[in-house]
Design a protein around this motif. Structure first.
Motif, PDB file in Angstrom:
ATOM      1  N   LYS A 139       0.825  -1.203   0.000  1.00  0.00           N
ATOM      2  CA  LYS A 139       0.000   0.000   0.000  1.00  0.00           C
ATOM      3  C   LYS A 139       0.856   1.247   0.000  1.00  0.00           C
ATOM      4  O   LYS A 139       0.575   2.209  -0.715  1.00  0.00           O
ATOM      5  CB  LYS A 139      -0.926   0.018   1.219  1.00  0.00           C
ATOM      6  CG  LYS A 139      -2.233  -0.675   1.028  1.00  0.00           C
ATOM      7  CD  LYS A 139      -3.122  -0.415   2.234  1.00  0.00           C
ATOM      8  CE  LYS A 139      -4.486  -1.005   2.037  1.00  0.00           C
ATOM      9  NZ  LYS A 139      -5.369  -0.750   3.181  1.00  0.00           N
ATOM     10  N   LYS A 140       1.924   1.258   0.823  1.00  0.00           N
ATOM     11  CA  LYS A 140       2.828   2.412   0.886  1.00  0.00           C
ATOM     12  C   LYS A 140       3.488   2.658  -0.457  1.00  0.00           C
ATOM     13  O   LYS A 140       3.615   3.791  -0.909  1.00  0.00           O
ATOM     14  CB  LYS A 140       3.907   2.203   1.964  1.00  0.00           C
ATOM     15  CG  LYS A 140       3.499   2.590   3.342  1.00  0.00           C
ATOM     16  CD  LYS A 140       4.683   2.485   4.283  1.00  0.00           C
ATOM     17  CE  LYS A 140       4.302   2.874   5.698  1.00  0.00           C
ATOM     18  NZ  LYS A 140       5.430   2.811   6.605  1.00  0.00           N
ATOM     19  N   ASP A 149       2.375   1.723  -3.468  1.00  0.00           N
ATOM     20  CA  ASP A 149       1.356   2.196  -4.420  1.00  0.00           C
ATOM     21  C   ASP A 149       1.052   3.672  -4.214  1.00  0.00           C
ATOM     22  O   ASP A 149       0.935   4.437  -5.167  1.00  0.00           O
ATOM     23  CB  ASP A 149       0.067   1.377  -4.281  1.00  0.00           C
ATOM     24  CG  ASP A 149       0.215  -0.045  -4.792  1.00  0.00           C
ATOM     25  OD1 ASP A 149       1.208  -0.324  -5.503  1.00  0.00           O
ATOM     26  OD2 ASP A 149      -0.664  -0.891  -4.486  1.00  0.00           O
ATOM     27  N   LYS A 150       0.943   4.072  -2.934  1.00  0.00           N
ATOM     28  CA  LYS A 150       0.656   5.465  -2.627  1.00  0.00           C
ATOM     29  C   LYS A 150       1.787   6.367  -3.087  1.00  0.00           C
ATOM     30  O   LYS A 150       1.570   7.421  -3.681  1.00  0.00           O
ATOM     31  CB  LYS A 150       0.417   5.630  -1.131  1.00  0.00           C
ATOM     32  CG  LYS A 150      -0.050   7.007  -0.739  1.00  0.00           C
ATOM     33  CD  LYS A 150      -0.412   7.060   0.724  1.00  0.00           C
ATOM     34  CE  LYS A 150      -0.904   8.448   1.088  1.00  0.00           C
ATOM     35  NZ  LYS A 150      -1.300   8.549   2.489  1.00  0.00           N
ATOM     36  N   ARG A 185       1.602   6.755  -6.859  1.00  0.00           N
ATOM     37  CA  ARG A 185       0.539   7.673  -7.282  1.00  0.00           C
ATOM     38  C   ARG A 185       0.956   9.127  -7.053  1.00  0.00           C
ATOM     39  O   ARG A 185       0.707   9.992  -7.890  1.00  0.00           O
ATOM     40  CB  ARG A 185      -0.754   7.368  -6.531  1.00  0.00           C
ATOM     41  CG  ARG A 185      -1.455   6.107  -7.020  1.00  0.00           C
ATOM     42  CD  ARG A 185      -2.883   6.014  -6.513  1.00  0.00           C
ATOM     43  NE  ARG A 185      -3.013   6.146  -5.078  1.00  0.00           N
ATOM     44  CZ  ARG A 185      -3.024   5.141  -4.194  1.00  0.00           C
ATOM     45  NH1 ARG A 185      -2.914   3.898  -4.625  1.00  0.00           N
ATOM     46  NH2 ARG A 185      -3.154   5.373  -2.898  1.00  0.00           N
TER      47      ARG A 185
END
Length: 143
Positions: free
Chosen positions: A17-18, A20-21, A24
């Motif tokens: 998640k980190k 991917d963030k 982005r």
């Protein structure tokens, strides 16, 4: 103590998640429109009202007469009040139908609206009146 399978899986999901963030955020930073020049942000309207990125040519301009500009709805041409037609059917009961010469539409009439007696095939002139059941011929005169 060793790390359990579910704890390991949760830790890996959190790291994913980190990542991917962060990815982005980096994409937004690269595709940011801030800092563009004024020319890149300008939009022009051509003579037909369409948006374009190219400035309109300055040489040719079309003169428009102010009287030709129509404001509001289009004017409605007055409909002729007197129409002509042929009696296509006349019953002994006192009603019949006229076929309008212009629209070829059948219009109902009653003997009370006749100025003189008519028969099938007679040419007549009449006016129409809107009723709850449709148009009726009124003030029917034999031609």
């Amino acid at each position: 103590m060793a790390e359990t399978f579910s704890k390991k899986e949760k830790r890996e999901k959190k790291q994913k998640k980190k990542q991917d963030k962060a990815q982005r955020i980096e994409e937004r930073r690269l595709n940011n429109d801030k800092g563009k020049g004024l020319d890149e942000m300008m939009a022009y309207v051509d003579e037909n009202g369409n948006l374009t990125t190219v400035p309109p040519p300055t040489g040719r301009k079309r003169e428009i007469n102010v009287q030709d500009i129509q404001l509001g709805a289009a004017p409605i041409a007055p409909e002729e009040t007197r129409k002509t037609g042929v009696v296509s059917f006349f019953s002994d009961k006192g009603f019949g139908f006229i076929i309008d010469n212009r629209t070829k539409e059948k219009i109902f009439f009653h003997r009370n609206e006749l100025s003189q007696p008519v028969a099938e095939g007679d040419k007549v002139s009449f006016e129409t009146e809107r009723t709850s059941r449709g148009d009726n011929a009124v003030r029917v005169q034999k031609e």
